[in-house]
Design an enzyme around this catalytic site. Structure first.
Site, PDB file in Angstrom:
ATOM      1  N   ILE A  16       0.913  -1.134   0.122  1.00 56.90           N
ATOM      2  CA  ILE A  16      -0.035  -0.064   0.017  1.00 56.90           C
ATOM      3  C   ILE A  16       0.994   1.291   0.248  1.00 56.90           C
ATOM      4  CG2 ILE A  16      -1.707   1.197   1.201  1.00 56.90           C
ATOM      5  CD1 ILE A  16      -2.605  -1.130   2.457  1.00 56.90           C
ATOM      6  N   HIS A  17       0.597   2.218  -1.126  1.00 56.96           N
ATOM      7  CA  HIS A  17       1.159   3.540  -0.904  1.00 56.96           C
ATOM      8  C   HIS A  17       0.179   4.248  -1.752  1.00 56.96           C
ATOM      9  CE1 HIS A  17       2.129   2.494  -5.212  1.00 56.96           C
ATOM     10  NE2 HIS A  17       2.089   1.170  -4.965  1.00 56.96           N
ATOM     11  N   GLY A  18       0.807   5.356  -2.298  1.00 58.03           N
ATOM     12  CA  GLY A  18      -0.077   6.538  -2.601  1.00 58.03           C
ATOM     13  C   GLY A  18      -0.912   6.176  -3.865  1.00 58.03           C
TER      14      GLY A  18
END
Length: 159
Positions: A16-18
């Site tokens: 999970i990242h931007g």
């Protein structure tokens, strides 16, 4: 009884990242992100960092691969699930374990020694290629794209 409301499974070694937390979640209309990874399931610091990326209305679960296999079919119909895995091998374990994956978004697989780059964001070695071929044999659609607006490519044509 129908299966879980599984919207998409994404391979992204960043988990999970931007891009995942905002762009993909909004595009899919997901309300639950399941990170299926044995190491992250035990690492609260990493979990907390990933939770900070997501809006408060999005729930997260950090499960081992086996726990994901064991409980995915117990998901409530209202749960719109987006599964994120670190690599193709985790995706294959889930599929072979009975998780009803029919479409995988191949988003990011970092380059490292011994891998060949097949797109700007995906590098593979022979073991990765074998896992992709097995997923293809199992009828999984393998769509390489970074963001939803991008036109996807069938990764099998690039291997």
């Amino acid at each position: 009884m129908s299966g879980p409301n599984l919207l998409l499974t994404r391979i992204d070694n960043r988990l999970i990242h931007g891009q995942v937390g905002v762009t993909w979640v909004n595009h899919l209309g997901a309300n639950l992100v399941v990170v299926a990874n044995d190491k992250v399931a035990e690492d609260e610091v990493q979990q907390n960092l990933m939770d900070m990326v997501l809006p408060d209305v999005i729930q997260t679960r950090y499960f081992t691969l086996q726990k994901t296999i064991d409980i995915i079919h117990k998901a409530a119909p209202r749960q719109k699930i987006f599964i994120v895995v670190r690599d193709v091998h985790d995706a294959l374990v889930l599929k072979e374990g009975g998780v009803p994956i029919d479409h995988i978004n191949v988003g990011n697989m970092h380059f490292e020694e011994g891998k060949k780059q097949i797109s700007s964001t995906v590098s593979v070695d022979d073991k990765d290629i074998a896992a992709f071929k097995r997923l293809d044999e199992l009828g999984v659609e393998l769509d390489l794209r970074r963001v939803p607006e991008e036109r996807g490519q069938n990764i099998m044509k690039l291997l």
